[in-house]
Design a protein around this motif. Structure first.
Motif, PDB file in Angstrom:
ATOM      1  N   ALA A 113       0.831  -1.205   0.000  1.00  0.00           N
ATOM      2  CA  ALA A 113       0.000   0.000   0.000  1.00  0.00           C
ATOM      3  C   ALA A 113       0.866   1.255   0.000  1.00  0.00           C
ATOM      4  N   PHE A 114       1.967   1.215   0.734  1.00  0.00           N
ATOM      5  CA  PHE A 114       2.878   2.363   0.766  1.00  0.00           C
ATOM      6  C   PHE A 114       3.465   2.618  -0.622  1.00  0.00           C
ATOM      7  N   LEU A 115       3.897   1.579  -1.292  1.00  0.00           N
ATOM      8  CA  LEU A 115       4.477   1.735  -2.624  1.00  0.00           C
ATOM      9  C   LEU A 115       3.457   2.273  -3.615  1.00  0.00           C
ATOM     10  N   GLN A 116       2.235   1.777  -3.530  1.00  0.00           N
ATOM     11  CA  GLN A 116       1.192   2.235  -4.447  1.00  0.00           C
ATOM     12  C   GLN A 116       0.857   3.698  -4.218  1.00  0.00           C
ATOM     13  N   ALA A 117       0.865   4.147  -2.972  1.00  0.00           N
ATOM     14  CA  ALA A 117       0.508   5.527  -2.650  1.00  0.00           C
ATOM     15  C   ALA A 117       1.603   6.512  -3.025  1.00  0.00           C
ATOM     16  N   THR A 118       2.859   6.093  -2.894  1.00  0.00           N
ATOM     17  CA  THR A 118       3.968   7.020  -3.108  1.00  0.00           C
ATOM     18  C   THR A 118       4.558   6.964  -4.497  1.00  0.00           C
ATOM     19  N   GLY A 119       4.407   5.822  -5.177  1.00  0.00           N
ATOM     20  CA  GLY A 119       5.016   5.679  -6.483  1.00  0.00           C
ATOM     21  C   GLY A 119       6.459   5.234  -6.431  1.00  0.00           C
ATOM     22  N   PHE A 120       6.977   4.976  -5.244  1.00  0.00           N
ATOM     23  CA  PHE A 120       8.342   4.487  -5.110  1.00  0.00           C
ATOM     24  C   PHE A 120       8.453   3.049  -5.616  1.00  0.00           C
ATOM     25  N   GLU A 121       9.648   2.685  -6.068  1.00  0.00           N
ATOM     26  CA  GLU A 121       9.961   1.285  -6.302  1.00  0.00           C
ATOM     27  C   GLU A 121      10.561   0.725  -5.019  1.00  0.00           C
TER      28      GLU A 121
END
Length: 244
Positions: free
Chosen positions: A163-171
């Motif tokens: 969920a964190f990756l999806q929200a921030t766009g980070f890889e």
């Protein structure tokens, strides 16, 4: 009561990533009555389990008036919810009748049931007693819809959830190499997570985050994960939207 408990149980992100991971005694309160608690609270107040707390008046554990009189606990919590100090000292009571002064933190809870308050209680005299150890690899972190970050004691990001990756766009390979000072472009207050290591207690604070999808104000729950000797081995942070 049953409907309130059921509705909150349906709010699985909150329960899985916050309430049952917090090392502090945590009580969910509505209209002066405890509608749920974590295992740490049951042990802390000396009752048989979480179910022994649910349905009890908060006054059983936090007496309504202090020995010297003055402001009531209900008034103090209301003041906290209206912008007053969210942390204060209160003389509490265990199931066996013994009293002790505790540090109390009050926060609003995001749930379908309105008017629910989170009350965290910590006895300063038991600071060296290791709290329950959270399991960093458990589904409560991996599959949670809230934004979860797990830090090392050196303030380097060990892992984040999907969920964190999806929200921030980070890889993942990028964010999991970040240190607190690298993370500050995303969260300018990331360095304050170090307060958890110094205090060895949960820190709840309002933060302003600049997501790629837009800025938002959130509550950050930072909880220490400790070993059998009481040393902080990881810091769990959980972000959720702030409800004014």
């Amino acid at each position: 009561m049953r409907r309130e408990r059921s509705t909150l149980e349906d709010d699985k992100p909150w329960y899985r990533a916050v309430l049952h991971t917090l090392p502090d005694a945590a009580l969910l309160v509505k209209d002066g009555r405890c509608i749920d608690a974590n295992a740490a609270a049951a042990e802390f107040f000396g009752v048989g389990g979480r179910d022994a707390i649910s349905g009890q008046n908060l006054s059983r554990f936090l007496p309504p008036v202090q020995p010297g009189g003055g402001e009531t606990i209900d008034a103090r919590i209301l003041d906290s919810m209206q912008g007053g100090p969210r942390q204060f000292t209160w003389q509490c009571r265990r199931a066996d009748g013994t009293s002790f002064c505790a540090e109390v933190t009050v926060e609003a809870v995001r749930a379908e049931v309105p008017g629910v308050t989170l009350v965290l209680v910590r006895d300063p005299r038991r600071a060296n007693r290791p709290p329950p150890i959270a399991r960093s690899s458990s589904p409560m972190i991996r599959k949670n819809s809230l934004y979860v970050v797990l830090w090392s004691p050196g303030l380097r990001i060990r892992t984040v959830n999907k969920a964190f990756l999806q929200a921030t766009g980070f890889e993942r390979r990028t964010v999991e190499s970040m240190r607190a000072r690298d993370f500050e472009s995303f969260d300018p207050t990331a360095w304050k997570i170090a307060d958890v290591i110094r205090s060895r207690q949960t820190v709840v604070e309002e933060v302003h985050l600049d997501f790629p999808a837009g800025a938002r104000t959130m509550l950050r729950f930072s909880a220490p994960i400790m070993d059998e000797e009481g040393s902080v081995v990881e810091i769990l942070t959980v972000y959720r939207d702030h409800i004014p």
